[in-house]
Scaffold this active site. Structure first.
Site, PDB file in Angstrom:
ATOM      1  N   GLN A 114       0.794 -11.216  -2.917  1.00 24.40           N
ATOM      2  CA  GLN A 114      -0.688 -10.849  -2.806  1.00 24.40           C
ATOM      3  C   GLN A 114      -0.945 -10.503  -4.075  1.00 24.40           C
ATOM      4  OE1 GLN A 114       0.197  -7.426  -0.010  1.00 24.40           O
ATOM      5  NE2 GLN A 114      -0.992  -8.671   1.746  1.00 24.40           N
ATOM      6  N   HIS A 137      -8.329  -1.435   0.513  1.00 20.11           N
ATOM      7  CA  HIS A 137      -7.290  -2.208   0.396  1.00 20.11           C
ATOM      8  C   HIS A 137      -8.053  -3.682   0.044  1.00 20.11           C
ATOM      9  CE1 HIS A 137      -4.135  -0.237   2.827  1.00 20.11           C
ATOM     10  NE2 HIS A 137      -5.061   0.258   3.187  1.00 20.11           N
ATOM     11  N   ARG A 141       7.448 -10.988   5.373  1.00 24.13           N
ATOM     12  CA  ARG A 141       7.154 -10.518   6.701  1.00 24.13           C
ATOM     13  C   ARG A 141       7.907 -11.662   7.542  1.00 24.13           C
ATOM     14  NH1 ARG A 141       0.750  -9.617   6.031  1.00 24.13           N
ATOM     15  NH2 ARG A 141       1.040  -8.155   4.355  1.00 24.13           N
ATOM     16  N   CYS A 193       0.833  -1.069  -0.048  1.00 19.75           N
ATOM     17  CA  CYS A 193      -0.040  -0.211   0.125  1.00 19.75           C
ATOM     18  C   CYS A 193       0.856   1.325  -0.047  1.00 19.75           C
ATOM     19  CB  CYS A 193      -1.027   0.071   1.126  1.00 19.75           C
ATOM     20  SG  CYS A 193      -0.489  -0.921   2.680  1.00 19.75           S
ATOM     21  N   LYS A 200     -11.865  -4.640   8.564  1.00 17.55           N
ATOM     22  CA  LYS A 200     -12.016  -5.638   7.311  1.00 17.55           C
ATOM     23  C   LYS A 200     -13.106  -6.538   7.202  1.00 17.55           C
ATOM     24  CE  LYS A 200      -8.261  -7.938   8.939  1.00 17.55           C
ATOM     25  NZ  LYS A 200      -7.205  -9.062   8.743  1.00 17.55           N
TER      26      LYS A 200
END
Length: 648
Positions: free
Chosen positions: A385, A519, A367, A338, A473
């Site tokens: 992703q 997102h 990560r 992002c 979310k």
RNA sequence: GCCGAUGUAGCUCAGUUGGUCAGAGCGGCUGAUUUGUAAUCAGCAGGUCGUGGGUUCGAUUCCCUCCAUCGGCUCCA
């Protein structure tokens, strides 16, 4: 007399103080043997608890969750009783029933530990106790009484639990020599517990808090019949066969290397083909929905993540910054796409007419996941992703959000994922410090999600504390072969990053305004999605996705030239496959290629060569007869087209 | 990261109470076979028994470290 109302609306009179068991017996003796608990005015009770007023009831058998729950909860107590016999002085935490079985958290005491090897002895003792038909007795007690009992017993965990309870709502249950703090309900006695399997031992922090002592959790499952246990264990074995880690190796889709590093998947040619097809599919869907592809680098300046807030939130327990040799500038492996996309947004002034701007990227991120967390392809340290960020005006937010839900539906439909959970992940209202941004923005974002989900008629579960640190979310969770839930698709509303990055657009009023960001990742990550897809399909992918769609097998190598010709023709028709030219008997080649889950097996021998045909075999279905080569090509093309119809 | 377990050939697994104990099947290679719908036969090659240390006359076997994996817990942008 009291009046009892049954689920079908029938009413019947019973003496005051009648019990669930007596009600069951009054219907039939057999029923009485099969019921495990009773709902009284919506509350689940023991079968032995007297009912003193008019009530609506429902008797629960094994088939009902409430029935199994009582069964397994009672089994947990039985296990505790056995543990106390074998390990005198053992301390108990909590021991609930779960979806499949039960567990009990115990503290064996200083210097003592329990391992898998100790479980058979516990099972044996449980069997012996169960055979004694011990009766479960409910006893309401006052708070001081409860405290006194567990102080006497020296069980600090129970004392802690009691302190949080209200006086007047505390009950103890006992069976045999064992007394437990418990709300119930329980079985009348232990006689129905006939089959016991203790499954595993694990560490579990007291009250789920990492800072607390780690207790020993013992998982188990019990059944009224041995046959049911056998079937359950068989089911677990079957599930293991669908494990994506096993299938990934067998089908040569991906591998790991300790030398490369844990949690860093290596995609093999077949797996890469699979991913390519999935990406192609989503690209097409996204193009039709007005997305634009972008590409950004794998690293970014540390400052970028300081701006976004990721550094403050995750910086310390993450892969540490890499530095340029001369200047010593610090860069981070990107954990998120992002911030990069925000910078693309602000690469030029934006007008309200430009919005919504939908930027998509198959972005690979890294990560640092704790080593104990890594799990096949579902939890890794480097993954891609299917990310996109939608920058829109506040008035466009809802419509954009709804469109994203549509994309997720398209994907789940194309891949036959019907069994998902839509989870609204909100922030924990008691721990606002975990999140960035104003209450006002959070409220706006949360209500946008709840409204959108409602509008789509989604059945959702709400989870507090599951939000991302920058916004709430809507997550789509799917279960793997063993019933573990994984988050796949996710849609997140974010008012905060646009603020942090100072994103703006010029409105029709000629004033500067702040866009809202969505997102979203319908697959979530390619790795995790492929993992779950593998477990759902057991490796039998739909034709359009199969890394290899056909294999040619000859009866003998006399037909190899013809086979090569067929292969060329099919490959030229944009169909993927190969020629298994090993010098083996046809039965062997069929077996091997069936096991490799190749959708179509093409057999070629004398007859086929003469008639310019192939003999077709469908994976799992066997011989389908002969077919001209061109016809097979068309047949495959049409099947693929039909499967991808949803794209049109 | 924490608790518990596991680690023998590419895969699945046998084996050693410390001393001809380094094995099997599949896979691979070579040869024979030329095959009609879920395993043709034979031969050969593959392992410093996860790594590093220790105990011992001697370790794959016992102890410790580390690495990786598995089941959970915690975490999950």
């Amino acid at each position: 007399m009291i009046q009892i109302t049954f689920p079908d609306g029938r009413k019947r009179e019973y003496p005051e103080g009648t019990t669930g068991m007596e009600i069951a017996r009054s219907i039939s003796q057999n029923l009485a043997k099969e019921v495990y608990s009773i709902s009284v005015n919506g509350e689940v009770w023991d079968l032995t608890r007297p009912i003193s007023r008019d009530a609506s009831v429902k008797l629960h058998k094994w088939e009902d969750e409430e029935g199994r729950h009582a069964f397994w909860h009672s089994s947990a107590h039985l296990m505790a009783e056995a543990l106390e016999k074998i390990y005198p002085g053992i301390k108990f935490g909590i021991g609930p029933a779960i979806e499949n079985g039960f567990y009990y958290d115990v503290d064996p005491g200083e210097g003592r530990s329990i391992s898998d090897a100790d479980l058979p002895a516990v099972e044996k003792t449980m069997m012996e106790l169960a055979a004694k038909n011990e009766i479960y007795t409910r006893k309401p007690v006052s708070k001081p009484e409860a405290l006194a009992y567990f102080t006497g017993k020296g069980d600090p965990y129970k004392l802690e639990l009691i302190r949080d309870l209200q006086d007047g709502e505390i009950t103890l249950y006992n069976q045999g020599d064992f007394v437990d703090l418990c709300r119930g309900p329980h079985l009348p006695d232990t006689s129905s517990i006939k089959a016991i399997k203790l499954l595993s031992v694990a560490g579990a922090y007291w009250r789920g808090n990492e800072k607390n002592k780690q207790l020993t959790r013992i998982y188990g499952i019990t059944f009224p019949k041995q046959k049911q246990l056998d079937e359950y264990l068989e089911m677990l074995e079957q599930a293991k066969q669908r494990d994506h880690r096993k299938l990934g190796r067998e089908l040569e889709l991906f591998t790991f290397s300790a030398k490369v590093g844990q949690g860093l998947p290596l995609w093999l040619p077949r797996g890469a083909m699979l991913r390519e097809k999935l990406e192609f599919f989503l690209r097409k869907v996204q193009m039709a929905h007005g997305y634009q592809q972008v590409i950004t680098p794998h690293i970014g300046q540390k400052e970028l993540y300081v701006t976004s807030g990721h550094y403050e939130k995750y910086g310390k327990d993450s892969f540490q910054p890499i530095k340029t040799p001369i200047e010593g500038e610090e860069f981070l492996l990107k954990p998120m796409n992002c911030p990069h996309h925000c910078e693309i947004y602000s690469s030029k002034p934006r007008s309200y007419k430009d919005l919504p701007l939908r930027l998509a990227e198959f972005g690979t991120v890294y990560r640092y996941e704790q080593s104990g967390e890594l799990h096949g392809l579902t939890r890794v340290r480097g993954f891609t992703q299917d990310d996109a960020h939608i920058f829109c005006r506040p008035d466009q937010l809802k419509e954009e959000f709804l469109k994203v839900i549509d994309i997720i539906f398209i994907i789940f439909k194309a891949l036959d994922f019907n069994d998902y959970i839509a989870q609204v992940s909100l922030r924990d209202p008691n721990d606002k410090a975990k999140y960035i941004g104003s209450d006002e923005n959070w409220e706006k974002a949360e209500s946008a999600i709840i409204e959108a989900a409602k509008e789509k008629g989604l059945k959702t579960v709400v989870e507090l504390g599951e939000a991302a640190f920058y916004g709430p979310k809507l997550d789509f969770m799917v279960k793997d072969a063993l019933g573990r839930k994984w988050q796949l698709g996710t849609i997140q509303v974010d008012y905060n990053l646009p603020e942090r990055f100072g994103l703006e657009y010029i409105g029709s009023d000629d004033q500067r305004h702040r866009p809202v960001m969505i997102h979203r990742a319908p697959f979530g990550s390619m790795e995790r999605f492929v993992a779950v897809l593998l477990e759902h399909t057991a490796g039998k992918f739909p034709l359009w996705l199969a890394p290899e769609q056909f294999v040619i097998m000859t009866i003998s190598d006399k037909f190899n030239d013809y086979a090569e010709k067929v292969l060329k023709l099919l490959n030229n028709s944009d169909i993927r496959g190969f020629f298994d030219n090993r010098n083996e008997k046809i039965g062997k080649k069929i077996r091997d290629n069936e096991l490799r889950r190749i959708p179509y097996l093409l057999v070629i021998g004398e007859k086929e060569m003469e008639s310019q045909t192939i003999s077709l075999r469908k994976q799992g279905e066997g011989d389908k007869g002969a077919m001209p080569v061109e016809e097979f090509a068309r047949f495959v093309q049409e099947e693929v087209k039909r499967q991808l119809q949803i794209l049109d």
